[in-house]
Design a protein around this motif. Structure first.
Motif, mmCIF file in Angstrom:
data_model
loop_
_atom_site.group_PDB
_atom_site.id
_atom_site.type_symbol
_atom_site.label_atom_id
_atom_site.label_comp_id
_atom_site.label_asym_id
_atom_site.label_seq_id
_atom_site.Cartn_x
_atom_site.Cartn_y
_atom_site.Cartn_z
ATOM 1 N N ARG A 20 -23.399 -32.441 2.148
ATOM 2 C CA ARG A 20 -22.252 -32.192 3.193
ATOM 3 C C ARG A 20 -21.460 -33.531 3.316
ATOM 4 O O ARG A 20 -20.475 -33.613 3.130
ATOM 5 C CB ARG A 20 -22.639 -31.750 4.383
ATOM 6 N N GLY A 21 -22.218 -34.712 3.467
ATOM 7 C CA GLY A 21 -21.686 -35.895 3.520
ATOM 8 C C GLY A 21 -20.861 -36.241 2.322
ATOM 9 O O GLY A 21 -19.886 -36.953 2.167
ATOM 10 N N GLY A 22 -21.225 -35.671 1.049
ATOM 11 C CA GLY A 22 -20.500 -36.124 -0.238
ATOM 12 C C GLY A 22 -19.390 -35.224 -0.387
ATOM 13 O O GLY A 22 -18.716 -35.138 -1.418
ATOM 14 N N ARG A 50 -22.687 -29.979 -10.233
ATOM 15 C CA ARG A 50 -23.215 -31.358 -9.744
ATOM 16 C C ARG A 50 -22.539 -31.882 -8.240
ATOM 17 O O ARG A 50 -21.371 -31.436 -7.887
ATOM 18 C CB ARG A 50 -22.242 -32.393 -10.849
ATOM 19 N N PHE A 51 -23.411 -32.405 -7.742
ATOM 20 C CA PHE A 51 -23.275 -32.948 -6.260
ATOM 21 C C PHE A 51 -23.124 -34.490 -6.166
ATOM 22 O O PHE A 51 -24.068 -34.909 -6.836
ATOM 23 C CB PHE A 51 -24.246 -32.125 -5.322
ATOM 24 N N THR A 52 -22.370 -34.869 -5.276
ATOM 25 C CA THR A 52 -22.486 -36.043 -4.835
ATOM 26 C C THR A 52 -23.122 -36.101 -3.527
ATOM 27 O O THR A 52 -22.897 -35.269 -2.598
ATOM 28 C CB THR A 52 -20.908 -36.698 -4.745
ATOM 29 N N LEU A 53 -24.213 -36.963 -3.372
ATOM 30 C CA LEU A 53 -24.959 -37.285 -1.969
ATOM 31 C C LEU A 53 -24.324 -38.644 -1.436
ATOM 32 O O LEU A 53 -24.459 -39.404 -2.064
ATOM 33 C CB LEU A 53 -26.290 -37.225 -2.312
ATOM 34 N N GLY A 92 -22.590 -46.064 -1.837
ATOM 35 C CA GLY A 92 -23.888 -45.533 -1.563
ATOM 36 C C GLY A 92 -24.114 -44.067 -2.191
ATOM 37 O O GLY A 92 -25.112 -43.521 -1.552
ATOM 38 N N ASP A 93 -23.277 -43.657 -2.897
ATOM 39 C CA ASP A 93 -23.399 -42.371 -3.364
ATOM 40 C C ASP A 93 -24.499 -42.121 -4.738
ATOM 41 O O ASP A 93 -24.942 -43.046 -5.321
ATOM 42 C CB ASP A 93 -22.064 -41.749 -4.169
ATOM 43 N N ALA A 94 -25.171 -41.056 -4.666
ATOM 44 C CA ALA A 94 -25.851 -40.643 -5.509
ATOM 45 C C ALA A 94 -25.430 -39.402 -6.049
ATOM 46 O O ALA A 94 -24.831 -38.707 -5.535
ATOM 47 C CB ALA A 94 -27.501 -40.518 -5.139
ATOM 48 N N GLU A 95 -26.020 -38.911 -7.151
ATOM 49 C CA GLU A 95 -25.525 -37.788 -7.941
ATOM 50 C C GLU A 95 -26.646 -36.946 -8.320
ATOM 51 O O GLU A 95 -27.633 -37.323 -8.510
ATOM 52 C CB GLU A 95 -24.617 -38.114 -9.180
ATOM 53 N N LEU A 96 -26.559 -35.577 -8.150
ATOM 54 C CA LEU A 96 -27.681 -34.577 -8.582
ATOM 55 C C LEU A 96 -27.133 -33.612 -9.018
ATOM 56 O O LEU A 96 -26.134 -32.978 -8.430
ATOM 57 C CB LEU A 96 -28.491 -34.401 -7.435
ATOM 58 N N ALA A 106 -32.958 -38.594 -6.424
ATOM 59 C CA ALA A 106 -31.522 -38.685 -5.849
ATOM 60 C C ALA A 106 -31.335 -38.920 -4.295
ATOM 61 O O ALA A 106 -30.919 -39.714 -3.804
ATOM 62 C CB ALA A 106 -30.912 -37.459 -6.248
ATOM 63 N N ILE A 107 -32.459 -38.073 -3.585
ATOM 64 C CA ILE A 107 -32.811 -38.448 -2.098
ATOM 65 C C ILE A 107 -33.018 -39.877 -1.988
ATOM 66 O O ILE A 107 -32.735 -40.467 -0.968
ATOM 67 C CB ILE A 107 -33.472 -37.533 -1.602
#
Length: 110
Positions: free
Chosen positions: A65-67, A17-20, A7-11, A91-92
């Motif tokens: 933070r979850g990522g 680069r962050f994993t959400l 269920g990750d999204a990237e931004l 991304a959200i």
């Protein structure tokens, strides 16, 4: 690197680069931040589409933070929107759809 099965999204923000990811802890954090009584309440709030910039910072912060990144909401709010607000909202939305599903009137889209 995002794991779509999880269920990750990237931004990319501020050149980073962050994993959400909405973990159980991130969801609990959002319940408290939005004074939601349940995950259903939280899902309905997000599905309404009536989100403020402060709401987006809270969602983004919890997802970051979850990522696995250790950033406060204040640090998240200070990140430049290199790809624009639409990329952040997209991304959200992907992150929320992974957590809450896409059925019926519960489809969140900031």
């Amino acid at each position: 690197m995002p794991n779509l099965r999880r269920g990750d999204a990237e931004l990319v923000l501020g050149g980073r680069r962050f994993t959400l990811r909405l973990t159980l802890g991130a969801l609990a954090e959002l319940e408290a931040a939005f004074a939601a009584e349940s995950l259903d309440d939280l899902g309905r709030r997000f599905a309404s589409g009536a989100l403020s910039a402060r709401d987006l910072v809270r969602l983004l912060g919890a997802g970051i933070r979850g990522g696995g990144a250790d950033l406060s909401d204040e640090e998240v709010a200070a990140l430049p929107l290199g790809e624009g607000l639409e990329a952040v909202a997209d991304a959200i939305a992907r992150m929320l759809l992974q957590a809450f599903g896409s059925g019926g009137d519960r489809s969140p889209r900031p």
